[in-house]
Design an enzyme around this catalytic site. Structure first.
Site, PDB file in Angstrom:
ATOM      1  N   ASP A  36      -4.449  84.349  58.774  1.00  0.00           N
ATOM      2  CA  ASP A  36      -4.456  83.229  57.821  1.00  0.00           C
ATOM      3  C   ASP A  36      -3.296  82.300  58.142  1.00  0.00           C
ATOM      4  OD1 ASP A  36      -4.509  81.673  55.270  1.00  0.00           O
ATOM      5  OD2 ASP A  36      -5.853  83.254  54.613  1.00  0.00           O
ATOM      6  N   ASN A  89     -14.120  83.400  58.404  1.00  0.00           N
ATOM      7  CA  ASN A  89     -14.254  82.970  57.011  1.00  0.00           C
ATOM      8  C   ASN A  89     -13.312  81.836  56.634  1.00  0.00           C
ATOM      9  OD1 ASN A  89     -14.485  83.602  53.910  1.00  0.00           O
ATOM     10  ND2 ASN A  89     -12.323  83.924  54.424  1.00  0.00           N
ATOM     11  N   TYR A 156     -18.085  68.799  54.975  1.00  0.00           N
ATOM     12  CA  TYR A 156     -18.282  70.239  54.732  1.00  0.00           C
ATOM     13  C   TYR A 156     -19.714  70.640  55.094  1.00  0.00           C
ATOM     14  CZ  TYR A 156     -18.001  74.668  52.108  1.00  0.00           C
ATOM     15  OH  TYR A 156     -18.016  75.994  51.741  1.00  0.00           O
ATOM     16  N   LYS A 160     -20.861  73.259  58.006  1.00  0.00           N
ATOM     17  CA  LYS A 160     -21.561  74.513  57.677  1.00  0.00           C
ATOM     18  C   LYS A 160     -22.943  74.578  58.341  1.00  0.00           C
ATOM     19  CE  LYS A 160     -18.296  76.390  55.192  1.00  0.00           C
ATOM     20  NZ  LYS A 160     -17.604  77.605  55.663  1.00  0.00           N
ATOM     21  N   THR A 191     -13.593  81.175  43.421  1.00  0.00           N
ATOM     22  CA  THR A 191     -12.389  81.434  44.230  1.00  0.00           C
ATOM     23  C   THR A 191     -11.394  80.285  44.006  1.00  0.00           C
ATOM     24  OG1 THR A 191     -13.081  80.117  46.135  1.00  0.00           O
ATOM     25  CG2 THR A 191     -13.852  82.412  46.071  1.00  0.00           C
TER      26      THR A 191
HETATM   27  P1  NAP Z   1      -9.947  80.121  49.683  1.00  0.00           P
HETATM   28  O1  NAP Z   1      -9.759  81.014  48.495  1.00  0.00           O
HETATM   29  O2  NAP Z   1      -9.276  78.808  49.703  1.00  0.00           O
HETATM   30  O3  NAP Z   1      -9.537  80.959  50.993  1.00  0.00           O
HETATM   31  C1  NAP Z   1      -9.568  80.379  52.266  1.00  0.00           C
HETATM   32  C2  NAP Z   1      -8.373  80.873  53.076  1.00  0.00           C
HETATM   33  O4  NAP Z   1      -8.463  80.293  54.404  1.00  0.00           O
HETATM   34  C3  NAP Z   1      -7.042  80.420  52.480  1.00  0.00           C
HETATM   35  O5  NAP Z   1      -6.084  81.447  52.525  1.00  0.00           O
HETATM   36  C4  NAP Z   1      -6.658  79.277  53.399  1.00  0.00           C
HETATM   37  O6  NAP Z   1      -5.270  79.013  53.450  1.00  0.00           O
HETATM   38  C5  NAP Z   1      -7.161  79.786  54.729  1.00  0.00           C
HETATM   39  N1  NAP Z   1      -7.221  78.731  55.744  1.00  0.00           N
HETATM   40  C6  NAP Z   1      -7.446  77.405  55.577  1.00  0.00           C
HETATM   41  N2  NAP Z   1      -7.368  76.769  56.746  1.00  0.00           N
HETATM   42  C7  NAP Z   1      -7.081  77.698  57.687  1.00  0.00           C
HETATM   43  C8  NAP Z   1      -6.851  77.646  59.084  1.00  0.00           C
HETATM   44  N3  NAP Z   1      -6.870  76.488  59.761  1.00  0.00           N
HETATM   45  N4  NAP Z   1      -6.607  78.797  59.747  1.00  0.00           N
HETATM   46  C9  NAP Z   1      -6.544  79.976  59.082  1.00  0.00           C
HETATM   47  N5  NAP Z   1      -6.710  80.078  57.748  1.00  0.00           N
HETATM   48  C10 NAP Z   1      -6.986  78.958  57.061  1.00  0.00           C
HETATM   49  O7  NAP Z   1     -11.493  79.838  49.911  1.00  0.00           O
HETATM   50  P2  NAP Z   1     -12.843  80.684  49.664  1.00  0.00           P
HETATM   51  O8  NAP Z   1     -13.568  80.038  48.564  1.00  0.00           O
HETATM   52  O9  NAP Z   1     -12.573  82.131  49.650  1.00  0.00           O
HETATM   53  O10 NAP Z   1     -13.634  80.266  50.993  1.00  0.00           O
HETATM   54  C11 NAP Z   1     -13.681  81.095  52.126  1.00  0.00           C
HETATM   55  C12 NAP Z   1     -14.836  80.635  52.981  1.00  0.00           C
HETATM   56  O11 NAP Z   1     -16.051  80.735  52.224  1.00  0.00           O
HETATM   57  C13 NAP Z   1     -14.770  79.188  53.460  1.00  0.00           C
HETATM   58  O12 NAP Z   1     -15.231  79.093  54.783  1.00  0.00           O
HETATM   59  C14 NAP Z   1     -15.722  78.476  52.512  1.00  0.00           C
HETATM   60  O13 NAP Z   1     -16.247  77.317  53.073  1.00  0.00           O
HETATM   61  C15 NAP Z   1     -16.768  79.552  52.331  1.00  0.00           C
HETATM   62  N6  NAP Z   1     -17.593  79.368  51.147  1.00  0.00           N
HETATM   63  C16 NAP Z   1     -17.001  79.298  49.918  1.00  0.00           C
HETATM   64  C17 NAP Z   1     -17.796  79.114  48.801  1.00  0.00           C
HETATM   65  C18 NAP Z   1     -17.214  79.005  47.414  1.00  0.00           C
HETATM   66  O14 NAP Z   1     -17.932  78.561  46.525  1.00  0.00           O
HETATM   67  N7  NAP Z   1     -15.985  79.403  47.195  1.00  0.00           N
HETATM   68  C19 NAP Z   1     -19.187  79.002  48.952  1.00  0.00           C
HETATM   69  C20 NAP Z   1     -19.745  79.107  50.213  1.00  0.00           C
HETATM   70  C21 NAP Z   1     -18.928  79.282  51.314  1.00  0.00           C
HETATM   71  P3  NAP Z   1      -4.698  77.786  52.531  1.00  0.00           P
HETATM   72  O15 NAP Z   1      -4.943  78.212  51.098  1.00  0.00           O
HETATM   73  O16 NAP Z   1      -3.264  77.723  52.891  1.00  0.00           O
HETATM   74  O17 NAP Z   1      -5.502  76.573  52.919  1.00  0.00           O
END
Ligand code: NAP
Length: 253
Positions: A36, A89, A156, A160, A191
């Site tokens: 991360d 992820n 986004y 995706k 999240t």
């Molecule tokens: P989250 O809680 O913000 O977690 C994402 C993590 O990735 C954070 O720790 C973030 O760090 C880190 N990150 C960001 N940019 C990065 C980079 N360049 N290199 C390494 N790490 C990095 O988000 P989440 O909701 O769990 O989402 C995780 C994944 O699921 C994403 O790909 C998202 O698109 C996908 N997703 C989410 C949802 C939803 O509704 N939540 C739905 C479908 C898909 P920082 O906080 O410092 O940026």
């Protein structure tokens, strides 16, 4: 169940879906590498895994940097001897604006993290897995927005959709190498990413979005983690190139 003592890598494992998936891999007996940019979040996940008696390693990694994604895989192999499962992820939300008003810098960064980052991780991971007798499994985190559009989220949505194209292509390339490549397509999951995007508890937007799912609610990180672990399991041994919906019926309508 994933194989005992196997090695699982989770990018973006310091928060949300990635954090929960890292915890579930560890609970099933895998040794876990959390990558991360968020050091505090990543180390927090490691501390929670270790407190439960698990074995985990944090590697500070920006997935947009190929040198760092290569070093991430090298660190996993150096510490634990192999790389069996990789969950790509890490992701960000990007701008919220129509196509013609979308900020160009935000477009570049959301494509860079959410699509190019997945590509760079896959390059390093698949190269390693192909060398292993047991092969490996890659799971990419796409989204329902990898299958349909969403007004004001073009960066986004484009990233995706691209992740699903990459997933299918790598699955075809690896049909006979012992490396399976799949994606999960979550609906809206509760999240930090979602809450920071204006869907905090009690907000009108959160209610509206929840109601777009047939189940009239948001998903949980645990529900996505379970799907990721199933795709990694030998129970899914004939599953590759799949984009598995975990969306409470969002796309059934
Ligand atoms: P989250 O809680 O913000 O977690 C994402 C993590 O990735 C954070 O720790 C973030 O760090 C880190 N990150 C960001 N940019 C990065 C980079 N360049 N290199 C390494 N790490 C990095 O988000 P989440 O909701 O769990 O989402 C995780 C994944 O699921 C994403 O790909 C998202 O698109 C996908 N997703 C989410 C949802 C939803 O509704 N939540 C739905 C479908 C898909 P920082 O906080 O410092 O940026």
């Amino acid at each position: 169940m994933v194989a005992d003592n196997s090695v699982a890598l989770v990018t973006g494992g310091g928060s949300g879906i990635g954090r929960e998936t890292a915890l579930e891999f560890a609970a099933e007996g895998a040794r876990v590498v959390v990558a991360d940019v968020d050091v505090k979040g990543g180390e927090g996940t490691i501390a929670d895994i270790e407190a439960d008696g698990g074995d985990a390693l944090f590697v500070e990694t920006d997935v947009t940097d190929a040198a760092e994604t290569e070093a991430m895989v090298e660190a996993a192999v150096e510490e634990y001897g192999s790389l069996d499962y990789a969950f790509n992820n890490a992701g960000i939300g990007g701008d919220s604006a129509t196509v013609e008003e979308y900020d160009a810098e935000s477009w570049e960064s959301v494509i860079d993290v959410n699509l190019v980052g997945v590509f760079k991780c896959m390059q390093a991971e698949i190269a390693q897995m192909k060398q292993q007798d047991a092969g490996g499994v890659v799971v990419n985190n796409s989204s329902i927005l990898g299958k349909v559009g969403f007004a004001t989220s073009s960066g986004y949505v484009a990233a995706k959709h691209g992740v699903l194209g990459l997933t299918k292509t790598a699955a075809l390339e690896n049909g006979e190498t012992g490396v399976r490549v799949n994606a999960v397509c979550p609906g809206f999951i509760d999240t930090p990413l979602l809450r920071e995007g204006g869907m905090e508890e009690g907000s009108e937007l959160r209610e509206q979005i929840a109601n777009k799912h047939a189940m009239n609610r948001l998903g949980t990180p645990e529900e996505v983690a379970s799907a990721v672990l199933w795709l990694c399991d030998d129970d899914a041994s004939f599953v590759t190139g799949e984009a598995l919906g975990v969306d409470g019926g969002y796309l059934a309508q």
